[in-house]
Motif scaffolding. Structure first.
Motif, PDB file in Angstrom:
ATOM      1  N   ARG A   1      -4.579   2.691   3.126  1.00 34.12           N
ATOM      2  CA  ARG A   1      -5.382   1.930   2.165  1.00 34.12           C
ATOM      3  C   ARG A   1      -6.521   2.804   1.615  1.00 34.12           C
ATOM      4  O   ARG A   1      -6.818   2.782   0.423  1.00 34.12           O
ATOM      5  N   GLY A   2      -7.154   3.553   2.484  1.00 34.94           N
ATOM      6  CA  GLY A   2      -8.180   4.481   2.018  1.00 34.94           C
ATOM      7  C   GLY A   2      -7.614   5.528   1.084  1.00 34.94           C
ATOM      8  O   GLY A   2      -8.256   5.923   0.102  1.00 34.94           O
ATOM      9  N   ASP A   3      -6.376   5.947   1.370  1.00 36.65           N
ATOM     10  CA  ASP A   3      -5.731   6.935   0.503  1.00 36.65           C
ATOM     11  C   ASP A   3      -5.484   6.382  -0.894  1.00 36.65           C
ATOM     12  O   ASP A   3      -5.601   7.110  -1.887  1.00 36.65           O
TER      13      ASP A   3
ATOM     14  N   ILE B   1       0.849  -1.181   0.000  1.00 40.11           N
ATOM     15  CA  ILE B   1       0.000   0.000   0.000  1.00 40.11           C
ATOM     16  C   ILE B   1       0.892   1.241   0.000  1.00 40.11           C
ATOM     17  O   ILE B   1       1.486   1.599   1.016  1.00 40.11           O
ATOM     18  N   ALA B   2       1.015   1.866  -1.146  1.00 38.12           N
ATOM     19  CA  ALA B   2       1.955   2.976  -1.288  1.00 38.12           C
ATOM     20  C   ALA B   2       1.336   4.102  -2.104  1.00 38.12           C
ATOM     21  O   ALA B   2       1.663   4.292  -3.275  1.00 38.12           O
ATOM     22  N   PRO B   3       0.427   4.870  -1.506  1.00 35.56           N
ATOM     23  CA  PRO B   3      -0.186   5.976  -2.244  1.00 35.56           C
ATOM     24  C   PRO B   3       0.823   7.082  -2.545  1.00 35.56           C
ATOM     25  O   PRO B   3       1.767   7.296  -1.787  1.00 35.56           O
ATOM     26  N   ASN B   4       0.596   7.776  -3.624  1.00 33.03           N
ATOM     27  CA  ASN B   4       1.401   8.938  -3.945  1.00 33.03           C
ATOM     28  C   ASN B   4       1.269   9.964  -2.811  1.00 33.03           C
ATOM     29  O   ASN B   4       0.198  10.100  -2.221  1.00 33.03           O
ATOM     30  N   PRO B   5       2.356  10.676  -2.488  1.00 31.59           N
ATOM     31  CA  PRO B   5       2.294  11.651  -1.380  1.00 31.59           C
ATOM     32  C   PRO B   5       1.137  12.642  -1.486  1.00 31.59           C
ATOM     33  O   PRO B   5       0.616  13.095  -0.463  1.00 31.59           O
ATOM     34  N   ARG B   6       0.699  12.964  -2.707  1.00 37.28           N
ATOM     35  CA  ARG B   6      -0.386  13.938  -2.841  1.00 37.28           C
ATOM     36  C   ARG B   6      -1.705  13.417  -2.279  1.00 37.28           C
ATOM     37  O   ARG B   6      -2.620  14.190  -2.002  1.00 37.28           O
ATOM     38  N   PHE B   7      -1.811  12.066  -2.091  1.00 37.37           N
ATOM     39  CA  PHE B   7      -3.056  11.489  -1.578  1.00 37.37           C
ATOM     40  C   PHE B   7      -2.964  11.068  -0.115  1.00 37.37           C
ATOM     41  O   PHE B   7      -3.968  10.657   0.473  1.00 37.37           O
ATOM     42  N   LEU B   8      -1.773  11.145   0.481  1.00 44.37           N
ATOM     43  CA  LEU B   8      -1.615  10.738   1.878  1.00 44.37           C
ATOM     44  C   LEU B   8      -2.485  11.594   2.801  1.00 44.37           C
ATOM     45  O   LEU B   8      -2.453  12.822   2.743  1.00 44.37           O
ATOM     46  N   GLY B   9      -3.278  10.913   3.619  1.00 43.51           N
ATOM     47  CA  GLY B   9      -4.125  11.607   4.573  1.00 43.51           C
ATOM     48  C   GLY B   9      -5.403  12.175   4.008  1.00 43.51           C
ATOM     49  O   GLY B   9      -6.167  12.811   4.738  1.00 43.51           O
ATOM     50  N   THR B  10      -5.685  11.944   2.741  1.00 39.22           N
ATOM     51  CA  THR B  10      -6.866  12.557   2.125  1.00 39.22           C
ATOM     52  C   THR B  10      -8.155  11.806   2.437  1.00 39.22           C
ATOM     53  O   THR B  10      -9.235  12.376   2.318  1.00 39.22           O
ATOM     54  N   SER B  11      -8.050  10.524   2.837  1.00 35.41           N
ATOM     55  CA  SER B  11      -9.267   9.732   3.020  1.00 35.41           C
ATOM     56  C   SER B  11      -9.773   9.723   4.456  1.00 35.41           C
ATOM     57  O   SER B  11     -10.958   9.504   4.710  1.00 35.41           O
ATOM     58  N   GLY B  12      -8.863   9.913   5.407  1.00 33.37           N
ATOM     59  CA  GLY B  12      -9.253   9.798   6.803  1.00 33.37           C
ATOM     60  C   GLY B  12      -9.407   8.365   7.256  1.00 33.37           C
ATOM     61  O   GLY B  12      -9.862   8.102   8.376  1.00 33.37           O
ATOM     62  N   THR B  13      -9.040   7.410   6.395  1.00 30.51           N
ATOM     63  CA  THR B  13      -9.153   5.985   6.737  1.00 30.51           C
ATOM     64  C   THR B  13      -7.838   5.249   6.474  1.00 30.51           C
ATOM     65  O   THR B  13      -7.845   4.086   6.077  1.00 30.51           O
TER      66      THR B  13
END
Length: 216
Positions: free
Chosen positions: A44-46, A29-41
């Protein structure tokens, strides 16, 4: 995604097939930094946020090129969410597979029943629900039909053309489907067959499961 958008722009004036397999919701699970923390979950949510963005970029490209109404877009997955993320389910109060039982590599609905989202503004009514049984393998036959191609006899013998049911939800294209989440060699996942409203789990060579019959 930028390569996919470039492909669409290059082929916009002729029939084309684009298969885009993203890594977004698979380990690691490795989201791009621009999406880190965007989901609140969590991370994996990111990654799901990231996947949504990818789909949005594709549909936006179709719209900008003026070909969205006549382009069939299918969004689905090959299996349900993995059980290793159950701690995240408890932490954030969100079930990976909704109300469905089981996870990836199990024969239950949570392992094999997936969202199958269709976007085809010129042909499919937005917001409509289709109750018919289809399988991911059924994407091959309609791809050939929609682009005017003929499949060889040895190609996709188990693929049903789902175009008729996309155009008319009252028309079934298959009366059964055989599933096995996890692959034929996985000892924890016996095969299952769905026929009409009935689903039979077979034991095969897996001692973990006994034959089970459901009306799902």
């Amino acid at each position: 995604v930028w390569q996919a958008r470039s492909f669409i722009r290059t082929n916009k004036d002729k029939p084309f097939l684009l298969y885009l397999a993203t890594h977004d919701v698979h380990a690691p699970i490795a989201p791009n930094p621009r999406f880190l923390g965007t989901s609140g979950t969590g991370r994996r949510g990111d990654t799901i946020q990231q996947f949504d963005w990818c789909v949005g970029e594709i549909t936006r490209t179709l719209r900008d090129l003026g070909i969205e109404n006549n382009t069939l877009v299918l969004v689905s997955s090959d299996n349900g969410g993995c059980g290793v993320y159950q701690d995240q389910e408890k932490q954030y109060g969100q079930k990976l597979n909704g109300p469905l039982r089981g996870y990836k590599v199990t024969p239950y609905e949570g392992g094999v029943r997936e969202p199958f989202i269709v976007r085809w503004p010129a042909k499919v009514k937005p917001g409509s629900v289709n109750p018919q049984i289809v399988a991911l393998v059924d994407c091959l036959a309609p791809a050939a039909a929609a682009t005017g191609q003929t499949l060889p006899e040895t190609a996709g013998p188990d693929s049903f053309d789902l175009l008729p049911t996309l155009l008319d939800p009252t028309k079934p294209v298959r009366d059964h489907v055989i599933t096995q989440s996890g692959g034929a060699s996985h000892p924890a996942c016996p095969r299952a067959i769905r026929s009409g409203k009935w689903k039979l789990l077979t034991q095969q060579d897996s001692p973990k499961y006994k034959p089970e019959l459901y009306d799902p």
